[in-house]
Every structure is written in structure tokens, then in C-alpha cells.
Design a protein around this motif. Sequence first.
Motif, PDB file in Angstrom:
ATOM      1  N   ALA A   6      -1.980  -0.444 -24.547  1.00 22.17           N
ATOM      2  CA  ALA A   6      -1.636  -1.705 -23.890  1.00 22.17           C
ATOM      3  C   ALA A   6      -1.880  -2.833 -24.878  1.00 22.17           C
ATOM      4  N   SER A   7      -1.421  -4.024 -24.546  1.00 28.01           N
ATOM      5  CA  SER A   7      -1.653  -5.165 -25.424  1.00 28.01           C
ATOM      6  C   SER A   7      -1.746  -6.449 -24.608  1.00 28.01           C
ATOM      7  N   ALA A   8      -2.164  -7.504 -25.269  1.00 31.41           N
ATOM      8  CA  ALA A   8      -2.300  -8.796 -24.599  1.00 31.41           C
ATOM      9  C   ALA A   8      -2.330  -9.905 -25.640  1.00 31.41           C
ATOM     10  N   TYR A   9      -2.048 -11.115 -25.208  1.00 31.87           N
ATOM     11  CA  TYR A   9      -2.265 -12.264 -26.098  1.00 31.87           C
ATOM     12  C   TYR A   9      -2.789 -13.441 -25.298  1.00 31.87           C
ATOM     13  N   TYR A  21      -0.497  -9.858 -20.472  1.00 31.13           N
ATOM     14  CA  TYR A  21      -0.760  -8.502 -20.931  1.00 31.13           C
ATOM     15  C   TYR A  21       0.504  -7.667 -20.764  1.00 31.13           C
ATOM     16  N   LYS A  22       0.531  -6.553 -21.440  1.00 32.45           N
ATOM     17  CA  LYS A  22       1.692  -5.659 -21.373  1.00 32.45           C
ATOM     18  C   LYS A  22       1.220  -4.212 -21.312  1.00 32.45           C
ATOM     19  N   LEU A  23       1.770  -3.466 -20.358  1.00 28.82           N
ATOM     20  CA  LEU A  23       1.479  -2.031 -20.246  1.00 28.82           C
ATOM     21  C   LEU A  23       2.528  -1.272 -21.042  1.00 28.82           C
ATOM     22  N   TYR A  28       5.733  -3.281 -18.418  1.00 35.84           N
ATOM     23  CA  TYR A  28       5.398  -4.333 -17.449  1.00 35.84           C
ATOM     24  C   TYR A  28       4.520  -5.397 -18.097  1.00 35.84           C
ATOM     25  N   VAL A  32      -1.649 -14.033 -17.317  1.00 35.92           N
ATOM     26  CA  VAL A  32      -3.032 -14.252 -16.874  1.00 35.92           C
ATOM     27  C   VAL A  32      -3.353 -15.713 -17.169  1.00 35.92           C
TER      28      VAL A  32
ATOM     29  N   GLU B  49      -4.524   3.212 -19.337  1.00 38.52           N
ATOM     30  CA  GLU B  49      -3.645   2.143 -19.817  1.00 38.52           C
ATOM     31  C   GLU B  49      -4.071   0.798 -19.204  1.00 38.52           C
ATOM     32  N   ILE B  77      -4.122 -15.530 -30.181  1.00 42.64           N
ATOM     33  CA  ILE B  77      -4.859 -14.283 -30.412  1.00 42.64           C
ATOM     34  C   ILE B  77      -4.026 -13.154 -29.808  1.00 42.64           C
ATOM     35  N   GLU B  78      -3.679 -12.165 -30.616  1.00 41.16           N
ATOM     36  CA  GLU B  78      -2.897 -11.014 -30.135  1.00 41.16           C
ATOM     37  C   GLU B  78      -3.707  -9.742 -30.325  1.00 41.16           C
ATOM     38  N   THR B  79      -3.839  -8.967 -29.260  1.00 38.97           N
ATOM     39  CA  THR B  79      -4.716  -7.796 -29.300  1.00 38.97           C
ATOM     40  C   THR B  79      -4.026  -6.575 -28.705  1.00 38.97           C
ATOM     41  N   SER B  80      -4.135  -5.461 -29.390  1.00 35.14           N
ATOM     42  CA  SER B  80      -3.653  -4.208 -28.793  1.00 35.14           C
ATOM     43  C   SER B  80      -4.859  -3.288 -28.563  1.00 35.14           C
ATOM     44  N   ALA B  81      -4.705  -2.391 -27.603  1.00 36.10           N
ATOM     45  CA  ALA B  81      -5.793  -1.477 -27.246  1.00 36.10           C
ATOM     46  C   ALA B  81      -5.271  -0.055 -27.194  1.00 36.10           C
TER      47      ALA B  81
END
Lengths: 142, 142
Positions: A6-9, A21-23, A28, A32, B49, B77-81
Motif C-alpha cells: 500500500a502507499s500514501a502521501y 492512501y492507496k491500496l 482504491y 485523509v 494491505e 511526503i510519499e510513503t510505500s509500505a
Amino acid sequence: MSKHFASAYWEGNLPKGKGQYKLKTSGYEAPVNFSSRFEDDKSASSPEELIGAALASCFSMALSHALDQADYTPIKIETSAEVTLTKIDGGFIISEIELTTKGNVEGIEKSKFLEIAEDAKKNCPVSKALTGTTIMLDAKLL
Amino acid sequence: MSKHFASAYWEGNLPKGKGQYKLKTSGYEAPVNFSSRFEDDKSASSPEELIGAALASCFSMALSHALDQADYTPIKIETSAEVTLTKIDGGFIISEIELTTKGNVEGIEKSKFLEIAEDAKKNCPVSKALTGTTIMLDAKLL
């Protein structure tokens, strides 16, 4: 072993900025924002809502599996999660997660169902990761 | 204090059953299944996820806030998990979560950025709840 992505910024500072965020599997994306996360505005998603969905689904799967392993027949397990974010000195914490579950299960006594449900609450993979918060369970046998 | 809601269900036993989670704010629903969670099929979502998206968004917000508080200007800020679910004796655990973050920040030295990023990794609310797993961070200043 399996991997999940998953990711987010976040753009800008916390109170006035915006993020998403992105799944990975579905693509999707959901926004936030500060007020939906820390205040009473519930127009946008939040990390805490995702934690609630993760625990509710993990627990439902674990409970079904534990019932099946004990030779009962799980028809359907339905679980809701309420995640509380609380301000403390020095920031916010996820102070508690309340799970409410309803089980439609063949051939089981209430006391045995409650025992297996408590065990699933302690041992599902997401519960075992979330040891920094308190998870409560209200389980009902239909 | 704020509250966040989600739900999920599972029908049938674990290997052959099916389930779904639902996020309260958007009503977004996604299926979860055994093979996508525990094996290499990545056609469906999973609790893991969701945990990844929760941590990536929480961390991105916390890092932006910490930079702002230290008088730097966080642009983005861009973050992946990447969340790893591992089989051990007696079940599965979320063995580790790898965060990779890229920061576009005005007026900061690399070493200071890395220090603030490590601190945000330890102290964001989702990290503080996820003390039962190991969180790793690879941070890059753009």
C-alpha cells in the motif's frame, strides 16, 4: 510467506495539508485529513478506520478457522470495529479497539463459542501485531 | 478523542470460505480470501494491505507534522509500505513492515531529515499500536 502493498502521501503541514492512501490490489484511493482523523468530522477516511477493517476481517477469518478446527461449522461471522484515538501528553494514541462479533455457528454451546472467540481475538495475526493497544471483544452467538 | 468505524464478515471455513470488509466513511467494500492473504495470488485485498495503508498514511502525516514543528517546510511526503505475513509454528504473524519514504522538504539537511523520520516512525499513533511487529524505514530526502 506473503507480501502486501500500500502507499500514501501527505502534502503540506498537518492541520492544513491533505493526503491520500492507496491500496495496491484494487487501486482504491481515499483522502485523509486532519479533522476527520482527530476531530468529529467523519467525511474522510483515516488510518484508524483501516486498522479497524484490518482487525475485523483478520479476527473473523481466525474465528471461523478456529471453530472449523474444533469441529464446529461456521456459517457466518460478522464483526464490527470501533477504534478510539485519544490525545495524551505528547501526542495521540490508539487507546482501544472494540470488536463486536455475531456468530452463526452450527452445533456449539454459547460458552464454548465465547472461549474460542476470545482465543481468536488474542491470536489472529493482526491482534498479535497490535500489542500496543487494548482490544476488547463483545461476542454473541446467533 | 475521535472514533473510527469499520466492519467485516467471513462465511464458511478458512480455506474455502469468502469474506469482505467495509470502511464506514466511504462505504468502500472489498473482498478478502485465503489465497490472496496467505499465498501469492494478489487478486484480492487483505488485512495486511490495510495495515500497510494505515501505517503509510499515519507515518506520512506524523513526519510532515514533526518537520513543521521543527521549522522546516514539508512540501510532500510519499510513503510505500510492504507488509510481510510469515508462517511460524502455531500460525501466522506479521513479521515485518518495510516503509520507504521520499520527502520533499525545504531547508533541511539530510541527517536532520533522517533523524526526524526515524522519530516519526517510532511515535506515530499507528506505530505505537503496532508494537507486536517490526517496522523498518528507508527514508530519502528529495
